[in-house]
Design a protein around this motif. Structure first.
Motif, PDB file in Angstrom:
ATOM      1  N   HIS A 316       0.851  -1.199   0.000  1.00 24.19           N
ATOM      2  CA  HIS A 316       0.000   0.000   0.000  1.00 24.19           C
ATOM      3  C   HIS A 316       0.887   1.250   0.000  1.00 24.19           C
ATOM      4  O   HIS A 316       2.068   1.185   0.359  1.00 24.19           O
ATOM      5  CB  HIS A 316      -0.981   0.025   1.189  1.00 24.19           C
ATOM      6  N   THR A 318       0.571   3.617   1.905  1.00 24.02           N
ATOM      7  CA  THR A 318       0.724   4.093   3.276  1.00 24.02           C
ATOM      8  C   THR A 318       2.182   3.903   3.744  1.00 24.02           C
ATOM      9  O   THR A 318       2.646   4.576   4.665  1.00 24.02           O
ATOM     10  CB  THR A 318      -0.293   3.394   4.195  1.00 24.02           C
ATOM     11  N   ARG A 346      -0.141  -6.849  -4.571  1.00 28.50           N
ATOM     12  CA  ARG A 346      -0.627  -7.828  -3.596  1.00 28.50           C
ATOM     13  C   ARG A 346      -0.679  -9.203  -4.240  1.00 28.50           C
ATOM     14  O   ARG A 346      -1.130  -9.358  -5.372  1.00 28.50           O
ATOM     15  CB  ARG A 346      -2.014  -7.436  -3.080  1.00 28.50           C
ATOM     16  N   GLN A 360      -3.097   2.948  -5.929  1.00 29.57           N
ATOM     17  CA  GLN A 360      -3.784   3.522  -4.777  1.00 29.57           C
ATOM     18  C   GLN A 360      -3.694   5.030  -4.785  1.00 29.57           C
ATOM     19  O   GLN A 360      -2.687   5.610  -5.174  1.00 29.57           O
ATOM     20  CB  GLN A 360      -3.156   3.007  -3.477  1.00 29.57           C
ATOM     21  N   GLU A 362      -3.970   8.120  -2.129  1.00 31.76           N
ATOM     22  CA  GLU A 362      -3.924   8.291  -0.678  1.00 31.76           C
ATOM     23  C   GLU A 362      -3.795   9.768  -0.347  1.00 31.76           C
ATOM     24  O   GLU A 362      -3.059  10.493  -1.006  1.00 31.76           O
ATOM     25  CB  GLU A 362      -2.728   7.506  -0.125  1.00 31.76           C
ATOM     26  N   ASN A 398      -8.272  -1.031  10.959  1.00 30.91           N
ATOM     27  CA  ASN A 398      -6.944  -1.072  10.355  1.00 30.91           C
ATOM     28  C   ASN A 398      -5.959  -1.108  11.506  1.00 30.91           C
ATOM     29  O   ASN A 398      -6.186  -0.453  12.523  1.00 30.91           O
ATOM     30  CB  ASN A 398      -6.632   0.215   9.578  1.00 30.91           C
ATOM     31  N   TYR A 400      -3.295   0.412  11.850  1.00 30.10           N
ATOM     32  CA  TYR A 400      -2.622   1.696  12.053  1.00 30.10           C
ATOM     33  C   TYR A 400      -3.551   2.876  12.237  1.00 30.10           C
ATOM     34  O   TYR A 400      -3.095   4.002  12.386  1.00 30.10           O
ATOM     35  CB  TYR A 400      -1.644   1.968  10.896  1.00 30.10           C
ATOM     36  N   THR A 401      -4.875   2.659  12.175  1.00 29.68           N
ATOM     37  CA  THR A 401      -5.798   3.790  12.405  1.00 29.68           C
ATOM     38  C   THR A 401      -6.813   3.442  13.486  1.00 29.68           C
ATOM     39  O   THR A 401      -7.242   2.295  13.627  1.00 29.68           O
ATOM     40  CB  THR A 401      -6.562   4.187  11.120  1.00 29.68           C
ATOM     41  N   ASN A 422     -11.246   3.708   2.243  1.00 30.02           N
ATOM     42  CA  ASN A 422     -10.973   3.352   3.624  1.00 30.02           C
ATOM     43  C   ASN A 422     -10.288   4.559   4.248  1.00 30.02           C
ATOM     44  O   ASN A 422      -9.597   5.306   3.554  1.00 30.02           O
ATOM     45  CB  ASN A 422     -10.052   2.127   3.573  1.00 30.02           C
ATOM     46  N   SER A 423     -10.507   4.763   5.540  1.00 31.73           N
ATOM     47  CA  SER A 423      -9.929   5.971   6.138  1.00 31.73           C
ATOM     48  C   SER A 423      -9.736   5.795   7.640  1.00 31.73           C
ATOM     49  O   SER A 423     -10.158   4.784   8.198  1.00 31.73           O
ATOM     50  CB  SER A 423     -10.863   7.158   5.891  1.00 31.73           C
ATOM     51  N   GLY A 424      -9.141   6.773   8.256  1.00 37.24           N
ATOM     52  CA  GLY A 424      -8.995   6.720   9.705  1.00 37.24           C
ATOM     53  C   GLY A 424      -8.037   7.769  10.227  1.00 37.24           C
ATOM     54  O   GLY A 424      -7.521   8.595   9.468  1.00 37.24           O
ATOM     55  N   PHE A 426      -4.482   8.065  12.215  1.00 33.28           N
ATOM     56  CA  PHE A 426      -3.321   7.237  12.556  1.00 33.28           C
ATOM     57  C   PHE A 426      -3.176   7.143  14.065  1.00 33.28           C
ATOM     58  O   PHE A 426      -3.351   8.121  14.795  1.00 33.28           O
ATOM     59  CB  PHE A 426      -2.042   7.793  11.908  1.00 33.28           C
ATOM     60  N   ALA A 444      -6.331  10.373   7.485  1.00 36.34           N
ATOM     61  CA  ALA A 444      -5.867   9.836   6.193  1.00 36.34           C
ATOM     62  C   ALA A 444      -6.943   8.970   5.556  1.00 36.34           C
ATOM     63  O   ALA A 444      -7.822   8.455   6.233  1.00 36.34           O
ATOM     64  CB  ALA A 444      -4.604   9.006   6.399  1.00 36.34           C
ATOM     65  N   TRP A 445      -6.839   8.847   4.243  1.00 42.92           N
ATOM     66  CA  TRP A 445      -7.766   7.940   3.535  1.00 42.92           C
ATOM     67  C   TRP A 445      -7.098   7.382   2.284  1.00 42.92           C
ATOM     68  O   TRP A 445      -6.117   7.949   1.800  1.00 42.92           O
ATOM     69  CB  TRP A 445      -9.076   8.645   3.184  1.00 42.92           C
ATOM     70  N   GLY A 446      -7.604   6.272   1.871  1.00 45.72           N
ATOM     71  CA  GLY A 446      -7.034   5.635   0.688  1.00 45.72           C
ATOM     72  C   GLY A 446      -8.113   4.960  -0.127  1.00 45.72           C
ATOM     73  O   GLY A 446      -9.138   4.550   0.401  1.00 45.72           O
TER      74      GLY A 446
HETATM   75  N1  PHE Z   1      -3.693   1.613   3.378  1.00 46.15           N
HETATM   76  C1  PHE Z   1      -5.094   1.324   3.366  1.00 46.15           C
HETATM   77  C2  PHE Z   1      -5.384   0.222   2.349  1.00 46.15           C
HETATM   78  O1  PHE Z   1      -4.464  -0.282   1.789  1.00 46.15           O
HETATM   79  C3  PHE Z   1      -5.908   2.540   3.028  1.00 46.15           C
HETATM   80  C4  PHE Z   1      -5.845   3.572   4.121  1.00 46.15           C
HETATM   81  C5  PHE Z   1      -5.038   4.660   3.980  1.00 46.15           C
HETATM   82  C6  PHE Z   1      -6.609   3.435   5.260  1.00 46.15           C
HETATM   83  C7  PHE Z   1      -4.980   5.629   4.964  1.00 46.15           C
HETATM   84  C8  PHE Z   1      -6.581   4.381   6.239  1.00 46.15           C
HETATM   85  C9  PHE Z   1      -5.770   5.472   6.082  1.00 46.15           C
HETATM   86  O2  PHE Z   1      -6.500  -0.161   2.129  1.00 46.15           O
END
Ligand code: PHE
Length: 485
Positions: A316, A318, A346, A360, A362, A398, A400-401, A422-424, A426, A444-446
């Protein structure tokens, strides 16, 4: 041939009154004559006038009778000269339609006596229908009554015949002059003797087969423009190879996490490990994984450096965000808005919605005192710029979030809510070991680039969009820019 005939004829004659007649007299094909007339007219060798005439052509049924004889005659011939034949017996000898039509016509003509037994009433009959049909086929004039009866039987149909009458035009010459078409050295040297073909400014040019943008590139540009308009800076994403440390450990993703398995991640064989990591930071990451800190209890396991050193293809973007936030933490704090759009990998089974490599998008904002409300506000702003103004959020997980939210948007075309990202926020376990001030929060979001592109371009199989099976015409066919979203 036709050209010589036309120009030659006009040399000694005032006009060709009828191209059809002319063709018959000169034993030429009328279509060919018409083509030559059009071309000579284009160069004004001749003047023309249209002629239209109503004529008759044979229908399919008419053509059949012209070849095989009319049904009434076929029927007559099937009846013996002497004596009689039973109706059933007669029916067996003829095609059903020939029998049916033949009975009624031959009866009407008083050729046969129709009863249970059928016998002849006359000795000889003449197939007038076939004869007239053949004459029509040859283009001969036919009397009104015959025409009407054949028309009533749907054996002939009207057709407009088109031809021309032709006279000398302003550029008339008994032979066509060859005009020069190329501006080459030879023609330019002899320009005084030559006649050059005029430019046709209405001619369509050949389509320019220049570069074409792939739909992913076009949608990437749209996203990039939105980020830039919102004041985001692009992160450097030019490293597909990443260490497990930045991809997972720095993000507080435990080393036993299933995503770190080779089933989900491509690990590198050579070079299989990273060379350098910031040692004091690595130590703090190890600490937070093993026993926590900063108010966290950690994961309580034995953190292994070898696991963190393993190189992989980043799963990712991230991973890039973690490097950037770490770098930010090494200087006096300034708020930042960052974005990236690039490729990730992946180790997944490929199907119509999954590829082993995709892109991605982000975004992240790093500032003091940010809240979940800020994240929701930014997401609304971001997605409404893409025309998606109806959003819903669903709690998610997640490593990390915390909190984490899946983002759904109502898709008018599909008539349902679709997951778009997806988001959150950190986690402190990720940010504090980096050295960021305690009150700094990162929202953050992705999302994938492929998903919205497929929706925008109406593509339902990801393999039609990206990879070795993509039809190059897809890229040529699509307009440079789409109007609307
Ligand atoms: N890295 C996450 C993914 O691969 C996306 C994401 C990014 C989620 C930033 C939260 C914050 O799906």
């Amino acid at each position: 041939m036709a050209e010589e005939a036309i120009l030659g004829f006009l040399k000694n004659n005032e006009q060709i009154t009828d191209s059809g007649q002319f063709s018959t007299e000169h034993k030429l094909d009328h279509n060919e004559v018409v083509n030559i007339i059009k071309s000579l007219h284009g160069f004004r060798y001749i003047d023309v006038q249209d002629i239209k005439r109503e004529t008759w052509v044979l229908t399919d049924e008419g053509k059949k009778y012209a070849a095989e004889g009319s049904p009434e005659v076929q029927l007559f011939l099937a009846v013996p000269e002497e004596g009689s034949i039973s109706k059933d017996e007669l029916q067996k000898k003829l095609a059903p339609s020939v029998f049916k039509i033949g009975c009624s016509q031959a009866g009407k003509n008083k050729w046969v006596e129709m009863g249970k037994q059928v016998s002849r009433k006359v000795q000889h009959v003449e197939d007038k229908v076939k004869g007239t049909l053949l004459q029509i086929q040859e283009g001969k004039e036919i009397d009104k009554d015959s025409i009407n009866s054949l028309k009533a039987r749907k054996l002939i149909a009207p057709q407009t015949w088109k031809g021309y009458s032709v006279k000398k035009g302003p550029n008339y010459a008994p032979e066509r002059k060859k005009v020069a078409t190329d501006l080459n050295r030879e023609n330019l040297q002899n320009w005084e003797e030559l006649e050059f073909k005029e430019y046709n400014f209405n001619a369509k040019g050949a389509p320019v087969d220049a570069g074409h943008l792939h739909p992913l590139l076009k949608v990437r540009k749209q996203f990039k423009d939105i980020f830039v308009q919102m004041g985001f800076e692009e992160m450097p994403t030019n490293n597909f190879v990443e260490s497990s440390f930045w991809n997972f450990d720095a993000l507080f993703q435990p080393q036993q996490h299933p995503a770190r398995d080779s089933h989900d991640t491509f690990f590198l064989k050579a070079p299989s490990t990273t060379r350098t990591l910031p040692e004091d930071y690595v130590e703090r990451v190890k600490q937070v994984h093993e026993s926590g800190g900063y108010g966290s209890r950690g994961y309580n396991y034995d953190w292994k450096r070898e696991e963190a050193n393993k190189n992989l293809l980043r799963t990712h973007t991230t991973a890039v965000s973690s490097r950037m936030l770490y770098a930010l933490a090494q200087q006096p704090f300034v708020p930042k808005k960052y974005f990236s759009i690039d490729r990730v990998f992946r180790n997944e089974a490929v199907d119509r919605t999954h590829l082993a490599e995709f892109h991605q998008i982000e975004g992240l904002i790093c500032d003091r005192g940010l809240t979940l409300g800020d994240l929701i506000g930014v997401l609304n702003d971001f997605f409404s710029r893409l025309g998606m103004s109806k959003l819903r959020f669903k709690p998610a997980y997640n490593p990390y979030t915390e909190p984490s939210m899946e983002i759904f948007s109502y898709h008018e075309g599909l008539g349902k809510w679709v997951e778009i990202g997806n988001s959150g926020m950190f986690r402190p376990e990720m940010l504090l070991p980096m050295g960021l001030p305690e009150d700094v929060r990162v929202i953050a979001w992705g999302l994938s680039l492929e998903r919205p592109t497929m929706i925008l371009y109406g593509i339902d199989n990801i393999r039609d969009l990206f990879g070795h099976k993509v039809d190059l015409d897809l890229i040529k066919r699509n307009p440079i820019c789409r109007i609307g979203i």
